[in-house]
Each structure stands twice: as structure tokens, then as C-alpha cells.
Design a protein around this motif. Structure first.
Motif, PDB file in Angstrom:
ATOM      1  N   UNK A  93       0.816  -1.215   0.000  1.00  0.00           N
ATOM      2  CA  UNK A  93       0.000   0.000   0.000  1.00  0.00           C
ATOM      3  C   UNK A  93       0.855   1.273   0.000  1.00  0.00           C
ATOM      4  N   UNK A  94       2.062   1.194   0.586  1.00  0.00           N
ATOM      5  CA  UNK A  94       2.914   2.380   0.730  1.00  0.00           C
ATOM      6  C   UNK A  94       3.947   2.496  -0.378  1.00  0.00           C
ATOM      7  N   UNK A 100      10.404   8.247   4.133  1.00  0.00           N
ATOM      8  CA  UNK A 100      10.016   8.453   5.533  1.00  0.00           C
ATOM      9  C   UNK A 100       8.571   8.037   5.772  1.00  0.00           C
ATOM     10  N   UNK A 101       7.682   8.404   4.870  1.00  0.00           N
ATOM     11  CA  UNK A 101       6.276   8.041   5.022  1.00  0.00           C
ATOM     12  C   UNK A 101       6.075   6.537   4.848  1.00  0.00           C
ATOM     13  N   UNK A 105       4.547   4.037   7.703  1.00  0.00           N
ATOM     14  CA  UNK A 105       3.344   3.240   7.441  1.00  0.00           C
ATOM     15  C   UNK A 105       3.587   1.764   7.740  1.00  0.00           C
ATOM     16  N   UNK A 106       4.762   1.260   7.352  1.00  0.00           N
ATOM     17  CA  UNK A 106       5.078  -0.150   7.567  1.00  0.00           C
ATOM     18  C   UNK A 106       5.172  -0.465   9.060  1.00  0.00           C
ATOM     19  N   UNK A 107       5.825   0.395   9.819  1.00  0.00           N
ATOM     20  CA  UNK A 107       5.986   0.083  11.236  1.00  0.00           C
ATOM     21  C   UNK A 107       4.728   0.340  12.039  1.00  0.00           C
ATOM     22  N   UNK A 108       3.894   1.257  11.592  1.00  0.00           N
ATOM     23  CA  UNK A 108       2.598   1.401  12.251  1.00  0.00           C
ATOM     24  C   UNK A 108       1.770   0.131  12.059  1.00  0.00           C
ATOM     25  N   UNK A 203      11.022   4.672  13.741  1.00  0.00           N
ATOM     26  CA  UNK A 203      11.159   5.238  12.390  1.00  0.00           C
ATOM     27  C   UNK A 203      12.403   6.120  12.316  1.00  0.00           C
ATOM     28  N   UNK A 204      12.630   6.951  13.354  1.00  0.00           N
ATOM     29  CA  UNK A 204      13.827   7.804  13.370  1.00  0.00           C
ATOM     30  C   UNK A 204      15.093   6.957  13.350  1.00  0.00           C
TER      31      UNK A 204
END
Length: 220
Positions: A93-94, A100-101, A105-108, A203-204
Motif C-alpha cells: 500500500x505504501x 520516511x512516510x 506506514x510499515x511500522x505502524x 522510524x527515526x
């Protein structure tokens, strides 16, 4: 082996033997998720208690599994498969998003799947630890699978010109350790942070691995 019970064959109640066996297995795993992932935990559960929670007999248990460790092994793989399905769907989907986005999205998706049910966190990060050499090998094999996935996404970012060209095996291994540790500690209540804050920190960290100081080079 003489006297060994055999799985039933033929159709009964409109269902095949294979369908009935799959249903029994699902019921045992659902009961294990509750008992292993909550109270009393894997080490406090007996075959009789698990069978009772599943609404089945101990005879039916031994038709599906040899030991409770077999149940834990199957449940651990199932929980990991659920998380992997969520991650792969998020990756697809991403696909069109900036790095960065896309990473966020993947880790959320991963964090939401694993922490959406605290029992899954306990199975993944607590109950599987120290049971036996066999389960330790399985745990590390699944961890290696996640490392492979991170490396694959990092290499895809390199091909897009979004990340530094390097060997990602070591940093991916360190990153997966951070994921496991942070999500375990957050779920245990040891971190004064929201899940979104935990994901943002991860993410960071990953972006820092993909884009270390000095990237992109001056000629880019």
C-alpha cells in the motif's frame, strides 16, 4: 505404534475429516493464545486445562499435538505470520510514498498488529524465551526472517536513490533488537510513552540507518 489413536476419516455433520481436524487445531490454538498469552502463561498451563479451555478432550489434544511445547511452537509461528501479513500489505500500500512516510506506514502496521492484542506480545517476546533449544532456534529463525525483510526494504530504497549503499545485515539486526525491546517494554508498562511515540522513535532509528551523517554525498 500399537494402540495409537487414529484421526477420524470420512464425512460427519457435513464436514470432512480434514475440516474437522483443522477446526480442532484452531480451537486448541485459540485456547493457547488465551492461556499462554495471559494467565496462567505457558509454564502454568496443563494439557487438561488447555483441552478444557478449547472445549475438547485430552484424547483429541494428543491426536493433534505431542506436547504443549508443540502448541507453543505453532502459536508463535501463527502470531508471527499475522504480523508478517500486516507488514506485507502495508509495504504494497505504501509503495508510492516517500521513504520516511513509507517506513512509518510499515511500522505502524507492524506495531498495530502485534500490540493490538497484548497476548500476542507476550507470546512473541516473553513466553517463547528459554523454553528449549528447539524453540530458541525457531525464535532466532523468525528473527532472521524479519532481518531479511528489513534488508530487502533497505536495498529497495538504495535502488531508488533514497538510502546509502552499504551492507545492511548488521544494522538491520541491531534495529530488530530495538523493535523487540521497545515493544516489549512498552507493552509491560515500563515506558512512559504512547504507541505512536514508540513507532516514531523506531522510524527515526531506521531512517538514521538508511541515511547516516554525510548522506547524500556532495556529488549526489
Amino acid at each position: 505404534m500399537a494402540g495409537r489413536l487414529k484421526a477420524p476419516t470420512g464425512r460427519y455433520g457435513g464436514r470432512s475429516a480434514e475440516e474437522r481436524q483443522a477446526e480442532r487445531r484452531r480451537r486448541f490454538l485459540d485456547a493457547a493464545l488465551q492461556l499462554f498469552g495471559d494467565t496462567p502463561g505457558y509454564r502454568g498451563t496443563t494439557v487438561a486445562a488447555l483441552s478444557e479451555a478449547a472445549g475438547l478432550s485430552t484424547r483429541q489434544f494428543y491426536e493433534e499435538f505431542r506436547t504443549l511445547e508443540d502448541v507453543l511452537a505453532a502459536l508463535h509461528l501463527q502470531v508471527n505470520d499475522w504480523a508478517q501479513e500486516a507488514v506485507l500489505a502495508a509495504v504494497a500500500d505504501a509503495e508510492h510514498l516517500p521513504l520516511a512516510d513509507r517506513v512509518a506506514a510499515i511500522f505502524r502496521a507492524y506495531a498495530a498488529n502485534v500490540t493490538g492484542d497484548p497476548r500476542r506480545v507476550r507470546i512473541t517476546f516473553v513466553e517463547i524465551i528459554g523454553v528449549s533449544p528447539r524453540l530458541e532456534e525457531q525464535r532466532l529463525a523468525r528473527r532472521a526472517h524479519w532481518i531479511d525483510l528489513v534488508c530487502a526494504e533497505a536495498e529497495a530504497a538504495v535502488r531508488r536513490g533514497e538510502a546509502a549503499r552499504r551492507d545492511y545485515r548488521l544494522p538491520a539486526t541491531a534495529f530488530i533488537g530495538s523493535v523487540n525491546g521497545l515493544l516489549h517494554d512498552w507493552n509491560a508498562g515500563w515506558l512512559d510513552a504512547t504507541l505512536d511515540e514508540v513507532v516514531e522513535e523506531l522510524v527515526r532509528q531506521l531512517l538514521g540507518i538508511l541515511r547516516p551523517p554525510g548522506w547524500p554525498p556532495p556529488s549526489a
